[in-house]
Design a protein around this motif. Structure first.
Motif, PDB file in Angstrom:
ATOM      1  N   LEU A  58       0.778  -1.036   0.071  1.00 21.02           N
ATOM      2  CA  LEU A  58      -0.183  -0.067  -0.105  1.00 21.02           C
ATOM      3  C   LEU A  58       0.705   1.002   0.034  1.00 21.02           C
ATOM      4  O   LEU A  58       0.357   2.163  -0.271  1.00 21.02           O
ATOM      5  CB  LEU A  58      -0.776  -0.018   1.217  1.00 21.02           C
ATOM      6  CG  LEU A  58      -2.193  -0.875   1.326  1.00 21.02           C
ATOM      7  CD1 LEU A  58      -2.888  -1.198   2.524  1.00 21.02           C
ATOM      8  CD2 LEU A  58      -2.933  -0.645   0.186  1.00 21.02           C
ATOM      9  N   LEU A  59       2.234   1.100   0.410  1.00 16.97           N
ATOM     10  CA  LEU A  59       2.743   2.248   0.405  1.00 16.97           C
ATOM     11  C   LEU A  59       3.723   2.389  -0.968  1.00 16.97           C
ATOM     12  O   LEU A  59       3.598   3.298  -1.509  1.00 16.97           O
ATOM     13  CB  LEU A  59       4.163   2.235   1.521  1.00 16.97           C
ATOM     14  CG  LEU A  59       4.873   3.375   1.524  1.00 16.97           C
ATOM     15  CD1 LEU A  59       4.287   4.822   1.694  1.00 16.97           C
ATOM     16  CD2 LEU A  59       6.183   3.029   2.619  1.00 16.97           C
ATOM     17  N   GLN A 108       2.938   5.023  -8.753  1.00 14.91           N
ATOM     18  CA  GLN A 108       2.111   5.492  -9.499  1.00 14.91           C
ATOM     19  C   GLN A 108       1.462   6.779  -9.492  1.00 14.91           C
ATOM     20  O   GLN A 108       0.825   7.750 -10.673  1.00 14.91           O
ATOM     21  CB  GLN A 108       0.872   4.544  -9.835  1.00 14.91           C
ATOM     22  CG  GLN A 108       1.016   2.987 -10.058  1.00 14.91           C
ATOM     23  CD  GLN A 108       1.226   3.099 -11.719  1.00 14.91           C
ATOM     24  OE1 GLN A 108       1.567   1.754 -12.103  1.00 14.91           O
ATOM     25  NE2 GLN A 108       0.675   3.875 -12.328  1.00 14.91           N
ATOM     26  N   GLY A 109       1.658   7.533  -8.472  1.00 10.93           N
ATOM     27  CA  GLY A 109       0.832   8.714  -7.889  1.00 10.93           C
ATOM     28  C   GLY A 109       1.276   9.835  -9.030  1.00 10.93           C
ATOM     29  O   GLY A 109       0.286  10.522  -9.457  1.00 10.93           O
ATOM     30  N   ARG A 110       2.677  10.169  -9.175  1.00 19.63           N
ATOM     31  CA  ARG A 110       2.699  11.307  -9.973  1.00 19.63           C
ATOM     32  C   ARG A 110       2.205  11.066 -11.358  1.00 19.63           C
ATOM     33  O   ARG A 110       1.514  12.247 -11.851  1.00 19.63           O
ATOM     34  CB  ARG A 110       4.195  11.654 -10.018  1.00 19.63           C
ATOM     35  CG  ARG A 110       4.713  12.697 -10.921  1.00 19.63           C
ATOM     36  CD  ARG A 110       5.997  12.614 -11.364  1.00 19.63           C
ATOM     37  NE  ARG A 110       6.250  11.584 -12.274  1.00 19.63           N
ATOM     38  CZ  ARG A 110       5.876  11.856 -13.566  1.00 19.63           C
ATOM     39  NH1 ARG A 110       5.368  12.773 -13.972  1.00 19.63           N
ATOM     40  NH2 ARG A 110       6.242  10.687 -14.629  1.00 19.63           N
ATOM     41  N   GLU A 111       2.243  10.068 -11.989  1.00 13.96           N
ATOM     42  CA  GLU A 111       1.821   9.847 -13.412  1.00 13.96           C
ATOM     43  C   GLU A 111       0.354  10.267 -13.582  1.00 13.96           C
ATOM     44  O   GLU A 111      -0.139  10.411 -14.626  1.00 13.96           O
ATOM     45  CB  GLU A 111       2.260   8.343 -14.030  1.00 13.96           C
ATOM     46  CG  GLU A 111       2.138   8.309 -15.679  1.00 13.96           C
ATOM     47  CD  GLU A 111       2.670   7.224 -16.218  1.00 13.96           C
ATOM     48  OE1 GLU A 111       1.980   6.148 -15.857  1.00 13.96           O
ATOM     49  OE2 GLU A 111       3.891   7.365 -16.593  1.00 13.96           O
ATOM     50  N   LEU A 112      -0.239   9.785 -12.347  1.00 11.47           N
ATOM     51  CA  LEU A 112      -1.657   9.755 -12.586  1.00 11.47           C
ATOM     52  C   LEU A 112      -2.546  11.083 -11.905  1.00 11.47           C
ATOM     53  O   LEU A 112      -3.663  11.515 -11.812  1.00 11.47           O
ATOM     54  CB  LEU A 112      -2.251   8.558 -11.797  1.00 11.47           C
ATOM     55  CG  LEU A 112      -1.911   7.003 -12.353  1.00 11.47           C
ATOM     56  CD1 LEU A 112      -2.648   6.298 -11.413  1.00 11.47           C
ATOM     57  CD2 LEU A 112      -2.710   6.912 -13.798  1.00 11.47           C
ATOM     58  N   TYR A 133      -3.578   8.951  -1.614  1.00 13.00           N
ATOM     59  CA  TYR A 133      -3.345   9.267  -0.276  1.00 13.00           C
ATOM     60  C   TYR A 133      -4.001   8.243   0.379  1.00 13.00           C
ATOM     61  O   TYR A 133      -3.453   8.154   1.792  1.00 13.00           O
ATOM     62  CB  TYR A 133      -3.750  10.693  -0.054  1.00 13.00           C
ATOM     63  CG  TYR A 133      -3.167  11.847  -0.823  1.00 13.00           C
ATOM     64  CD1 TYR A 133      -1.771  12.166  -0.474  1.00 13.00           C
ATOM     65  CD2 TYR A 133      -3.578  12.116  -2.066  1.00 13.00           C
ATOM     66  CE1 TYR A 133      -1.109  13.134  -1.195  1.00 13.00           C
ATOM     67  CE2 TYR A 133      -2.917  13.113  -2.890  1.00 13.00           C
ATOM     68  CZ  TYR A 133      -1.646  13.642  -2.430  1.00 13.00           C
ATOM     69  OH  TYR A 133      -1.069  14.653  -3.013  1.00 13.00           O
ATOM     70  N   VAL A 134      -4.946   7.761   0.183  1.00 11.14           N
ATOM     71  CA  VAL A 134      -5.930   6.999   1.081  1.00 11.14           C
ATOM     72  C   VAL A 134      -5.082   5.677   1.393  1.00 11.14           C
ATOM     73  O   VAL A 134      -4.916   5.055   2.431  1.00 11.14           O
ATOM     74  CB  VAL A 134      -7.148   6.468   0.563  1.00 11.14           C
ATOM     75  CG1 VAL A 134      -7.901   5.085   1.122  1.00 11.14           C
ATOM     76  CG2 VAL A 134      -8.347   7.659   0.399  1.00 11.14           C
ATOM     77  N   MET A 135      -4.493   5.047   0.246  1.00  8.14           N
ATOM     78  CA  MET A 135      -3.677   3.974   0.338  1.00  8.14           C
ATOM     79  C   MET A 135      -2.213   4.331   1.253  1.00  8.14           C
ATOM     80  O   MET A 135      -1.870   3.425   2.077  1.00  8.14           O
ATOM     81  CB  MET A 135      -2.970   3.533  -1.054  1.00  8.14           C
ATOM     82  CG  MET A 135      -4.039   2.822  -2.063  1.00  8.14           C
ATOM     83  SD  MET A 135      -3.168   2.448  -3.660  1.00  8.14           S
ATOM     84  CE  MET A 135      -2.425   0.849  -2.859  1.00  8.14           C
ATOM     85  N   ALA A 161      -1.995   6.348   3.696  1.00  9.46           N
ATOM     86  CA  ALA A 161      -2.543   6.473   5.221  1.00  9.46           C
ATOM     87  C   ALA A 161      -2.997   4.924   5.721  1.00  9.46           C
ATOM     88  O   ALA A 161      -2.793   4.628   6.782  1.00  9.46           O
ATOM     89  CB  ALA A 161      -4.018   7.322   5.110  1.00  9.46           C
ATOM     90  N   ALA A 162      -3.510   4.289   4.865  1.00 11.06           N
ATOM     91  CA  ALA A 162      -3.977   2.841   5.147  1.00 11.06           C
ATOM     92  C   ALA A 162      -2.585   1.881   5.434  1.00 11.06           C
ATOM     93  O   ALA A 162      -2.629   1.067   6.371  1.00 11.06           O
ATOM     94  CB  ALA A 162      -4.661   1.885   4.128  1.00 11.06           C
ATOM     95  N   ALA A 163      -1.482   2.360   4.569  1.00 12.74           N
ATOM     96  CA  ALA A 163      -0.242   1.554   4.938  1.00 12.74           C
ATOM     97  C   ALA A 163       0.205   1.887   6.366  1.00 12.74           C
ATOM     98  O   ALA A 163       0.735   1.046   7.043  1.00 12.74           O
ATOM     99  CB  ALA A 163       0.866   2.060   4.111  1.00 12.74           C
ATOM    100  N   ALA A 164       0.312   3.253   6.838  1.00 13.99           N
ATOM    101  CA  ALA A 164       0.295   3.457   8.283  1.00 13.99           C
ATOM    102  C   ALA A 164      -0.090   2.829   9.275  1.00 13.99           C
ATOM    103  O   ALA A 164       0.275   2.346  10.425  1.00 13.99           O
ATOM    104  CB  ALA A 164       0.442   5.065   8.436  1.00 13.99           C
TER     105      ALA A 164
END
Length: 482
Positions: free
Chosen positions: A229-230, A236-240, A247-249, A251-254
């Motif tokens: 999840l981290l 992928q974040g920057r390209e999308l 951000y949800v993923m 946070a879920a990782a933490a």
């Protein structure tokens, strides 16, 4: 990566194998480690060639690199326990066979998605194979020969890691049988077959397994999910365009990581021995490892992208340009292993990290000053300094981290050290690779220089922060035993 061991390892029980056979076991294990190290670094230089052939966006290069290291790091956490449950010889041979087949799949990949899946399988098989090697070597060597057998291994691994990009440059230049970038993976196949055949003949049937060991499936699941999840949104974040789900993923990782920590406190068979985290040298050492390897992996990725995509140099030209870095690392590793680590203690870490910071800042200045007029000779001093500083860090850092571990903790500690090295490398590629590509955008070549300057500056900052933490370690690694 094969790690050095503390004095308690010499207490390990030994098999009744002849000493000649024990050396053959060491050769098989070292070959496996070399294959892993080369594969974790060689794809850096081949990234642009892979993208040009198979297509895909900028994120394709990041995934080809991070899929291997992330999968390797995730598997390392549990493979030590699996060795106790299923047998170390069996898992080593299974991992070697799977690694060889996955390498073949990488070399035959018809598209980028297939290659990324194959790289993931390659990393998982590597994580099954590598941790069993240390246990098997401990078993077959008598105590009076074990330290002598392991002495050259650390420097050899350091040299192998920096030789990977240079080897990739030669292979891409030779273009064996028209294989282009595929040869960097296909070359593993004959070596993997040879290691598997020899290993089947010489590896001991019993590798010091613990019959009482159990696998904490809850802990494994939480840690694996948190890690995935981290790293997925980081890549992928920057390209999308950083949608909400990224951000949800994270946070879920933490949250899952916190649940993992809680679960380990109540587990009868924890994935990670909890007592290790009560040792300051171990905890501080792992933080230093994380910062150092994140910086190192980002440096290797970005220097290759700058020279090949920004300057349009060939892979061979790029590989030859990195020789000063490789040479500096090799000399420093040998010096640290033979003299400096033992005599200077933590001062050798301070010296190495300080020189690495100077080298990265010199690299930043060189690119900012010369820009498109940069040459191999203008880059050489900065690369030499960067390599020499990094080389001074490898050997003493491992001794400090493992030095405070008991005989029961050293196996888990070594596995976690390897996992942090690999996962920090994956995070470095994902996070600083994202910073680099965000700066590059689609303007002319000059954006590559600006992006590289930014990443090298951040990498220098990471090394400086880890330098500040060195003071929390004991003066000498041996003091951690006291």
């Amino acid at each position: 990566m094969f790690v050095s061991t503390d004095q308690r390892i010499s207490q390990a029980p030994t098999n009744t194998l002849p000493l000649r056979t024990a050396w053959l076991v060491l050769a098989v294990v070292v070959l496996a480690d070399i294959m892993d190290l080369i594969d974790s670094s060689i794809a850096n230089l081949a990234g642009p060639s892979i993208r040009a052939d198979l297509g895909g966006g900028e994120v394709t290069v990041q995934w080809v690199l991070s899929a291997y290291t992330a999968a390797f790091a995730l598997g390392l956490v549990t493979s030590g326990r699996l060795g106790d449950l299923l047998g170390r010889r069996r898992l080593f041979l299974l991992g070697m066979t799977g690694f060889t087949l996955a390498s073949l799949a990488c070399g035959l990949a018809p598209n980028a998605v297939f290659l990324i899946v194959a790289r993931t399988l390659q990393g998982l098989c590597g994580s099954v194979m590598i941790p069993q090697g240390l246990a098997l070597v401990k078993v077959v060597f008598p105590p009076q020969h074990l330290r002598k057998a392991l002495t050259p291994v650390g420097p050899l691994m350091g040299l192998t890691m920096v030789a990977g990009p240079i080897l990739a440059g030669w292979l891409l230049h030779l273009d064996l049988f028209g294989s282009q970038w595929r040869s960097i993976f296909l070359i593993n196949v004959p070596f993997g077959v040879a290691a598997a055949v020899l290993g089947r003949r010489v590896l001991p049937r019993h590798g010091g397994e613990d019959p009482a060991a159990r696998l904490d499936l809850t802990g494994v699941g939480l840690l694996t999910a948190a890690s995935a999840l981290l790293i997925i949104p980081l890549i992928q974040g920057r390209e999308l365009g950083w949608p909400v789900w990224t951000y949800v993923m994270m946070a879920a990782a933490a949250v899952l990581l916190a649940l993992f920590v809680v679960s380990q406190r109540h587990s009868e068979h924890p994935v990670i021995t909890p007592s290790l985290f009560r040792k300051r040298s171990f905890v501080v050492g792992l933080v230093i490892v994380a910062g150092f390897y994140a910086s190192l992996s980002a440096f290797v990725l970005v220097i290759n992208l700058l020279l090949q995509q920004g300057m349009h140099w060939t892979p061979l030209h790029t590989g030859l340009t990195l020789i000063p870095w490789a040479l500096g690392t090799a000399v420093a590793v040998l010096l640290a292993g033979a003299v400096l680590a033992e005599k200077l203690g933590r001062a050798s870490l301070r010296l190495g990290l300080s020189i690495a910071v100077v080298g990265l800042l010199a690299l930043w200045w060189s690119i900012a000053h010369w820009g498109a007029d940069i040459t191999v000779w203008k880059l050489a001093p900065a690369l030499l300094f960067t390599g020499f500083g990094s080389g001074l860090v490898f050997v003493p850092l491992v001794d400090f981290i493992i030095g405070d571990a008991t005989a029961e903790e050293v196996g888990t500690g070594a596995g976690l050290l390897n996992a942090v090295q690999q996962f920090a490398g994956a995070i470095g590629v994902a996070a600083l690779g994202t910073v680099f590509f965000a700066q590059v955008g689609h303007p002319p070549v000059h954006s590559y220089f600006a992006a590289s300057e930014l990443v090298f500056g951040i990498a220098a900052g990471l090394n400086f922060l880890t330098l500040l933490l060195v003071g929390l370690l004991p003066t000498h690694a041996q003091q951690a035993h006291g």
